[in-house]
Design an enzyme around this catalytic site. Structure first.
Site, short mmCIF file in Angstrom:
data_model
loop_
_atom_site.label_atom_id
_atom_site.label_comp_id
_atom_site.label_asym_id
_atom_site.label_seq_id
_atom_site.Cartn_x
_atom_site.Cartn_y
_atom_site.Cartn_z
N ALA A 144 0.80 -1.23 0.00
CA ALA A 144 0.00 0.00 0.00
C ALA A 144 0.83 1.28 0.00
O ALA A 144 0.26 2.37 0.00
CB ALA A 144 -0.93 0.00 1.21
N ALA A 145 2.14 1.17 -0.01
CA ALA A 145 2.98 2.35 0.21
C ALA A 145 2.76 3.43 -0.84
O ALA A 145 2.54 4.61 -0.52
CB ALA A 145 4.45 1.94 0.26
N GLY A 146 2.82 3.05 -2.12
CA GLY A 146 2.70 4.04 -3.18
C GLY A 146 1.34 4.70 -3.21
O GLY A 146 1.23 5.91 -3.42
N ASP A 147 0.29 3.92 -2.99
CA ASP A 147 -1.06 4.48 -3.02
C ASP A 147 -1.31 5.37 -1.80
O ASP A 147 -2.00 6.39 -1.90
CB ASP A 147 -2.10 3.36 -3.08
#
Length: 301
Positions: free
Chosen positions: A242-245
């Protein structure tokens, strides 16, 4: 309150946790399997909503049990799902392998997301009523381009995450205000592996670029400005799915609140760092109070 519209995908993530990801032709024994709501569009919508924005989602889910659960997850996060259609067939799925270092590999089956080919009744009004439009590339490019053009026509800031990376229509960059690739996507779009060189090349097509660099933070580049890097908090990653989002959603919230870009990037990096310390995608995304606390206690640019 910051108003954000997201046009993009909603997938059910089918996640296998393994000590080490299998090589081609290899079978390994995993330690856990989970089904969790995801999709880059839905993830960014949930991230922004949890961080305090008023968010509307445009997309599609299938007429199946996954579709019901995906809609419920968005609604529970406070996302307006009036623009989320239910279509015949299966919802989108993402098949994810996560290793013990927090790294992941993902296969996306578009399902209902593949039927989002353009704007439908009410979509342009949703975009016009927001301050920022968030886009990704897990729905057909025709819909992405139509939404970007609508945003440009109404003076709405457009932020594009070019993932999964693919060749972009020649006219799309003209309707995008901010491109947010990770370093691998930036390299794929430009053929340049050095993030600074890739960002400089992307500025020939986009007015402003933020390249996320994982644990190294994020790089900002804009026409007529010197590039700079904002550090990320040092944490132990459990799952980076989920980091990029989370970063993209948080960045949109911060910019919508009028924060300077450097501060907005640092706040988004703090939110993303929180997300990688928990398993899953939407379940791992922080609330506003936690993001503010992490930002206040972390490294400042």
């Amino acid at each position: 309150m910051t108003a954000i519209t997201v046009l993009g995908s909603a997938n059910m993530d089918l996640v296998a946790y393994v000590p080490k990801a299998p090589r081609l032709g290899e079978t390994v024994t995993g330690r856990e399997f989970r089904t969790v709501p995801g999709g880059k569009g839905a993830n960014q919508a949930v991230a922004a909503a949890r961080l305090g924005a008023r968010v509307a989602m445009i997309g599609a889910v299938g007429a199946d049990a996954f579709g019901v659960r995906l809609r419920s997850a968005l609604t529970a996060a406070g996302v307006d799902t009036c623009g989320l259609r239910t279509v015949e067939g299966a919802s989108g799925t993402a098949h994810i392998t996560v290793d013990d270092e927090g790294g992941n590999s993902i296969i996306v089956i578009p399902g209902a997301n593949g039927l989002v080919t353009g704007l439908e009744s009410g979509d342009e009004e949703r975009i016009a009523a927001s301050g920022t439009l968030l886009l990704q590339l897990e729905v057909p490019l025709s819909a992405v381009a139509a939404a970007a053009r609508a945003a440009r026509a109404h003076g709405v800031r457009t932020v594009l995450t070019p993932a999964p990376v693919q060749p972009l229509p020649p006219d799309l960059p003209d309707a995008v205000d901010l491109l947010v690739p990770n370093e691998h996507e930036a390299a794929a779009l430009t053929g340049l592996t050095d993030p600074r060189q890739a960002a400089a090349a992307l500025l020939e097509r986009f007015p402003e670029v933020v390249v996320t660099l994982g644990a190294a933070g994020a790089l900002h580049a804009a026409r007529g400005q010197e590039p700079y890097t904002v550090p990320a908090p040092r944490v132990r990653a459990v799952d980076t799915t989920a980091a990029g989002d989370t970063f993209a959603g948080a960045l949109a919230v911060a910019l919508g609140e009028g924060r300077p870009m450097r501060e907005a990037m640092a706040w988004a990096a703090a939110a993303a760092a929180l997300s990688v310390q928990r398993p899953g995608a939407q379940d791992a995304m922080p609330g506003r109070a936690d993001a503010d606390a992490a930002f206040a206690g972390g490294p400042q640019p």
